[in-house]
Design an enzyme around this catalytic site. Structure first.
Site, mmCIF file in Angstrom:
data_model
loop_
_atom_site.group_PDB
_atom_site.id
_atom_site.type_symbol
_atom_site.label_atom_id
_atom_site.label_comp_id
_atom_site.label_asym_id
_atom_site.label_seq_id
_atom_site.Cartn_x
_atom_site.Cartn_y
_atom_site.Cartn_z
ATOM 1 N N MET A 1 -8.059 8.098 9.690
ATOM 2 C CA MET A 1 -9.233 8.772 7.980
ATOM 3 C C MET A 1 -10.136 9.765 8.540
ATOM 4 O O MET A 1 -11.432 9.670 8.804
ATOM 5 C CB MET A 1 -9.333 7.764 7.162
ATOM 6 N N ASP B 1 0.968 -1.190 -0.204
ATOM 7 C CA ASP B 1 -0.425 -0.243 -0.001
ATOM 8 C C ASP B 1 0.623 1.645 -0.150
ATOM 9 O O ASP B 1 2.224 1.089 0.611
ATOM 10 C CB ASP B 1 -0.960 -0.195 1.539
ATOM 11 N N LYS C 1 -3.654 3.541 -2.844
ATOM 12 C CA LYS C 1 -4.967 3.710 -3.646
ATOM 13 C C LYS C 1 -5.099 5.500 -2.922
ATOM 14 O O LYS C 1 -5.138 5.550 -1.832
ATOM 15 C CB LYS C 1 -6.258 4.001 -3.193
HETATM 16 C C1 LIG Z 1 -6.488 2.347 4.825
HETATM 17 S S1 LIG Z 1 -5.854 3.324 6.886
HETATM 18 C C2 LIG Z 1 -5.056 2.015 7.210
HETATM 19 C C3 LIG Z 1 -4.559 1.836 8.769
HETATM 20 C C4 LIG Z 1 -3.883 0.851 9.102
HETATM 21 N N1 LIG Z 1 -4.154 -0.482 9.296
HETATM 22 C C5 LIG Z 1 -2.993 0.774 10.520
HETATM 23 O O1 LIG Z 1 -3.399 -0.268 11.414
HETATM 24 O O2 LIG Z 1 -2.790 1.857 11.513
HETATM 25 C C6 LIG Z 1 -5.201 4.424 6.456
HETATM 26 C C7 LIG Z 1 -5.118 5.506 7.966
HETATM 27 O O3 LIG Z 1 -4.022 5.016 9.253
HETATM 28 C C8 LIG Z 1 -3.648 6.292 9.580
HETATM 29 N N2 LIG Z 1 -2.211 6.904 9.403
HETATM 30 C C9 LIG Z 1 -1.935 5.444 8.717
HETATM 31 N N3 LIG Z 1 -0.098 5.944 8.516
HETATM 32 C C10 LIG Z 1 -0.053 6.874 9.304
HETATM 33 C C11 LIG Z 1 0.576 7.930 9.576
HETATM 34 N N4 LIG Z 1 2.151 7.689 9.381
HETATM 35 N N5 LIG Z 1 0.493 8.992 10.529
HETATM 36 C C12 LIG Z 1 -0.520 9.228 10.557
HETATM 37 N N6 LIG Z 1 -2.157 8.316 10.605
HETATM 38 C C13 LIG Z 1 -1.298 7.076 9.625
HETATM 39 C C14 LIG Z 1 -4.273 7.843 8.699
HETATM 40 O O4 LIG Z 1 -5.658 8.112 9.606
HETATM 41 C C15 LIG Z 1 -4.411 7.335 7.562
HETATM 42 O O5 LIG Z 1 -5.621 7.528 6.734
#
Ligand SMILES: C[S@@+](CC[C@H](N)C(=O)[O-])C[C@H]1O[C@@H](n2cnc3c(N)ncnc32)[C@H](O)[C@@H]1O
Length: 242
Positions: free
Chosen positions: A177, A40, A62
């Site tokens: 998100m 991803d 995406k």
């Molecule tokens: C599609 S979700 C994936 C979540 C992921 N599977 C997890 O367990 O953290 C994506 C969201 O995770 C959060 N996220 C992922 N990486 C991040 C980061 N480095 N800093 C802040 N938020 C993050 C944000 O809210 C982002 O919109």
């Protein structure tokens, strides 16, 4: 458990927040041995640097709701490479089972009768709390932890007064998100009976050199200067930065 990736098998693996030091040993081993890697967008380059030099890396992110590749196309890629006899590492940021559309990928793999394994990772909420040195639960103020998203499949805000009652007292709420309309989000949470003075921390680009932490309250979230996506929100009385 620490065997090499097996040909014809798909691995749904959590890459954690970005720092390779936070990968599981299992994830590291699979990175070193998988033939095909489907990462991803939010999977860090530092993690991908651990892949075998001979691995075929096919990014399947995406971005910003503008799909470069559809979920169905990701399924086709996973199944195609596994059927061709490759070991396939489907690499997701954080934990693969949290807001990662893993349910759809598991269903596709089951239907196609492709062998698969799931390897957990450190979800963003846990990585951010550790980095901020704050608990997510607290025996005096937070006996519940809620992981929520402000978006549903059509990309619209879901948090609304209709969520009223969904946030019990003494909860920590983590919002993945959150979108960019923080004022509307805060208003809907206040309408759902979360007090305006509840501590709220927004973390942008956590665990990167561009990380930006904004500590505020729910009432002031709408006017706070919050960094660019990805952003995660931690809300609750257990959240303490000092
Ligand atoms: C599609 S979700 C994936 C979540 C992921 N599977 C997890 O367990 O953290 C994506 C969201 O995770 C959060 N996220 C992922 N990486 C991040 C980061 N480095 N800093 C802040 N938020 C993050 C944000 O809210 C982002 O919109």
């Amino acid at each position: 458990m620490n065997t090499e990736a097996i040909p014809g098998t798909v691995y749904l693996v959590g890459a954690g927040p970005g720092d390779p030091g936070l990968l599981t040993i299992r994830a590291h081993r699979l990175l070193q041995t998988a033939d095909v890697i489907l990462p991803d967008d939010l999977v860090s380059d530092a993690v991908l640097d651990l892949a075998s030099p001979s691995a075929q890396i096919i990014p399947v992110g995406k971005r910003c709701g503008q799909p470069r590749i559809t979920q169905a196309e990701i399924h086709v890629l996973m199944l195609h490479h596994a059927r061709a006899g490759s070991s396939v590492l489907r690499l997701k940021s954080g934990d693969p089972l949290i807001f990662g559309r893993a349910g759809e990928e598991i269903a596709a793999l089951r239907e196609a009768e492709i062998p698969f394994e799931i390897v957990p990772g450190i979800t963003t909420a846990f990585a951010v709390a550790a980095s901020l040195k704050t608990p997510l639960t607290d025996r005096t103020s937070a006996s519940k932890l809620i992981l929520a998203t402000a978006h549903h499949a059509a990309g619209k805000l879901t948090l609304s007064p209709s969520w009223s009652g969904a946030f019990p007292d003494e909860s920590t709420l983590v919002i993945y998100m959150p979108g960019r309309d923080f004022a509307a989000l805060a208003a809907s949470l206040v309408d759902s009976d979360i007090a305006q003075d509840t501590p709220c921390v927004a973390v942008s680009k956590a665990s990167t050199i561009e990380e930006k932490v904004t500590a505020t309250t729910l009432g002031n979230l709408g006017s706070a200067q919050i960094g660019p996506a990805p952003v995660i929100l931690l809300i609750g009385r257990a959240i303490r930065l000092q």
